[in-house]
Design an enzyme around this catalytic site. Sequence first.
Site, PDB file in Angstrom:
ATOM      1  N   CYS A 190       0.498   3.250   4.964  1.00  0.00           N
ATOM      2  CA  CYS A 190       1.727   3.342   4.153  1.00  0.00           C
ATOM      3  C   CYS A 190       1.773   4.722   3.498  1.00  0.00           C
ATOM      4  O   CYS A 190       2.124   4.858   2.345  1.00  0.00           O
ATOM      5  CB  CYS A 190       1.786   2.207   3.132  1.00  0.00           C
ATOM      6  SG  CYS A 190       0.476   2.242   1.929  1.00  0.00           S
ATOM      7  N   GLU A 224     -11.697  -8.800   5.784  1.00  0.00           N
ATOM      8  CA  GLU A 224     -11.516  -7.895   4.648  1.00  0.00           C
ATOM      9  C   GLU A 224     -12.887  -7.512   4.111  1.00  0.00           C
ATOM     10  O   GLU A 224     -13.714  -8.379   3.843  1.00  0.00           O
ATOM     11  CB  GLU A 224     -10.669  -8.591   3.561  1.00  0.00           C
ATOM     12  CG  GLU A 224     -10.646  -7.877   2.239  1.00  0.00           C
ATOM     13  CD  GLU A 224     -10.165  -6.421   2.287  1.00  0.00           C
ATOM     14  OE1 GLU A 224      -9.157  -6.123   2.963  1.00  0.00           O
ATOM     15  OE2 GLU A 224     -10.825  -5.571   1.649  1.00  0.00           O
ATOM     16  N   GLY A 255      -3.007 -10.185   3.057  1.00  0.00           N
ATOM     17  CA  GLY A 255      -2.674 -11.127   4.129  1.00  0.00           C
ATOM     18  C   GLY A 255      -1.262 -11.031   4.690  1.00  0.00           C
ATOM     19  O   GLY A 255      -0.863 -11.884   5.480  1.00  0.00           O
ATOM     20  N   GLY A 256      -0.523  -9.986   4.320  1.00  0.00           N
ATOM     21  CA  GLY A 256       0.844  -9.847   4.839  1.00  0.00           C
ATOM     22  C   GLY A 256       0.869  -9.853   6.362  1.00  0.00           C
ATOM     23  O   GLY A 256       1.570 -10.648   6.991  1.00  0.00           O
ATOM     24  N   ASP A 306      -4.718  -1.886   9.637  1.00  0.00           N
ATOM     25  CA  ASP A 306      -3.760  -1.472   8.610  1.00  0.00           C
ATOM     26  C   ASP A 306      -4.610  -0.718   7.582  1.00  0.00           C
ATOM     27  O   ASP A 306      -5.106  -1.289   6.620  1.00  0.00           O
ATOM     28  CB  ASP A 306      -3.110  -2.722   7.994  1.00  0.00           C
ATOM     29  CG  ASP A 306      -1.913  -2.397   7.132  1.00  0.00           C
ATOM     30  OD1 ASP A 306      -1.307  -1.327   7.316  1.00  0.00           O
ATOM     31  OD2 ASP A 306      -1.588  -3.222   6.246  1.00  0.00           O
TER      32      ASP A 306
HETATM   33  N1  SAM Z   1      -3.078  -5.550   5.993  1.00  0.00           N
HETATM   34  C1  SAM Z   1      -2.951  -5.895   4.596  1.00  0.00           C
HETATM   35  C2  SAM Z   1      -1.671  -6.681   4.414  1.00  0.00           C
HETATM   36  O1  SAM Z   1      -0.765  -6.587   5.255  1.00  0.00           O
HETATM   37  O2  SAM Z   1      -1.574  -7.435   3.435  1.00  0.00           O
HETATM   38  C3  SAM Z   1      -3.032  -4.684   3.711  1.00  0.00           C
HETATM   39  C4  SAM Z   1      -4.276  -3.883   3.943  1.00  0.00           C
HETATM   40  S1  SAM Z   1      -4.515  -2.523   2.876  1.00  0.00           S
HETATM   41  C5  SAM Z   1      -3.333  -1.382   3.409  1.00  0.00           C
HETATM   42  C6  SAM Z   1      -6.012  -1.852   3.454  1.00  0.00           C
HETATM   43  C7  SAM Z   1      -7.220  -2.743   3.295  1.00  0.00           C
HETATM   44  O3  SAM Z   1      -8.367  -2.053   3.823  1.00  0.00           O
HETATM   45  C8  SAM Z   1      -7.561  -3.076   1.853  1.00  0.00           C
HETATM   46  O4  SAM Z   1      -7.583  -4.470   1.682  1.00  0.00           O
HETATM   47  C9  SAM Z   1      -8.942  -2.470   1.640  1.00  0.00           C
HETATM   48  O5  SAM Z   1      -9.770  -3.258   0.834  1.00  0.00           O
HETATM   49  C10 SAM Z   1      -9.492  -2.369   3.054  1.00  0.00           C
HETATM   50  N2  SAM Z   1     -10.533  -1.312   3.198  1.00  0.00           N
HETATM   51  C11 SAM Z   1     -10.916  -0.392   2.308  1.00  0.00           C
HETATM   52  N3  SAM Z   1     -11.899   0.373   2.802  1.00  0.00           N
HETATM   53  C12 SAM Z   1     -12.158  -0.083   4.035  1.00  0.00           C
HETATM   54  C13 SAM Z   1     -13.091   0.277   5.050  1.00  0.00           C
HETATM   55  N4  SAM Z   1     -13.930   1.278   4.881  1.00  0.00           N
HETATM   56  N5  SAM Z   1     -13.075  -0.432   6.191  1.00  0.00           N
HETATM   57  C14 SAM Z   1     -12.214  -1.434   6.381  1.00  0.00           C
HETATM   58  N6  SAM Z   1     -11.315  -1.819   5.457  1.00  0.00           N
HETATM   59  C15 SAM Z   1     -11.273  -1.157   4.296  1.00  0.00           C
END
Ligand code: SAM
Length: 463
Positions: A225, A128, A108-109, A172
Amino acid sequence: MNLDLQTYFTNELQGITSGEELCASLQTTSPTSIRVNPNKITQTLSLEQVAWCEQGYYLPQRPKFTLDPAFHAGAYYVQEASSMFLEQIVKPLAVRPLKVLDLCAAPGGKSTQLISLMQRGSVLVANEVIQSRAQILSENLIKWGKSNCVVTNNDPKDFGFLEGFFDIVAVDAPCSGEGMFRKDPAAIGEWSETHVDLCSKRQTRILYDIWNCVAPGGTLIYSTCTFNQKENEDVIANFLQQTGAECKHIPLQKEWNVVEHEKNGAVCYRFFPHKVQGEGFCVSVIQKLAGKEFEPPRKQAQSKAISIIPQKNRLHYSNLVNDESVVYERHAGIIWSFSKEYRKFLLDIFAHCRVVHAGIPLVETIGHKLNPLPGLAFASSFNQTILPKYEIDLPIALRYFKKEALTLENLPSKGWIHLVYKGISIGFVKNIGNRANNPYPAAWAIKMNLQEELMWSVVNMPM
Ligand code: SAM
């Protein structure tokens, strides 16, 4: 995996930055940064500010965040400084109400930052795909305290029914996480070239799955990232070629040390730990030049899941929050508030998506009784005059968040009491005479021992 990091980054980042300097920086300590909730902390903190984010601050060292009540109350979010650059992209767009989808949103950032940047009349869908992570996202957004958001637990392609709807879609993306090599050295062991290829294919698929939902003239913000170009410039450049979209330039200040890198039309803003006080991050801003406008569905979706509270009963609830722009809805015995102007949209969301929560869960109804929920205490619009208020100290506030039964001296009355710590609304207890029952959700409760010597709070720091 036997990864020679220096050779890898030198090859991968040729013409962008020095692989040697980047590798050296991976041996240094990561900075700790927070972004404050402007609805809960209104003063400027006496801390070093993150250059590209008004609400972002560095802490001199990493404290035990679990032992700060303000952290549990959504007064700030622990967010990596580089990713706070989102403010530079969204602020110029947030001069009017926006419809925003944060597609990969947990924990959730970015969602909490987006909703703080968005002006009145906007709506955020924070999605999510992984269910357990969607629960954490929901907790963080309830604590952030705004009524104009919906948390969903869906696959990107499930949003196809919202063609041309969103002014901003943030992706993201899940990535190979090279930018986390410093914070989490175990990530180096999990890295492989096969994983990078897999990530870039998945990133491309996510972009195509969601592109239809961006309104003509709207913006897609893509970030990772990770450092390699396969998951950044290459994903974007191929996407631009196939869709005819264009990258936007974001004005930078030289002293920020952010690197703008362009390759085949893909403009990427890159953050390197040897250049900025933050982790590795890469972001690109893509503008949709043309496309189909959103057409509201001809037949309004019906949802048995929610029912609006009839006008005559609304009086019971309408004094809970100081906000004229919300409607009160009922769902599974819970009354919650949500932006009036997006109610039809909400019905569509309920009809097509798995909704984790919407707006602010305010009270639970049991027969004629109303029990206040934590969401009410965290809401920035909570009408704090409706219940007697009781100021607690730091150890008691943490015991509340650990869900302990509390013995509180000289409580003003029996029944529901509103707890406040240093002006921050914490929650409610029910005074039954010899003790106060604590309804704080077990799933959110502090699990660790409360070590008194490590207790602290941001609100006790010099302002
Ligand atoms: N935006 C979040 C934040 O700022 O706190 C961090 C997101 S993290 C980099 C990427 C997210 O994408 C994860 O929570 C992950 O579970 C989700 N994810 C994984 N596979 C995915 C998919 N195929 N489609 C969409 N989201 C996915």
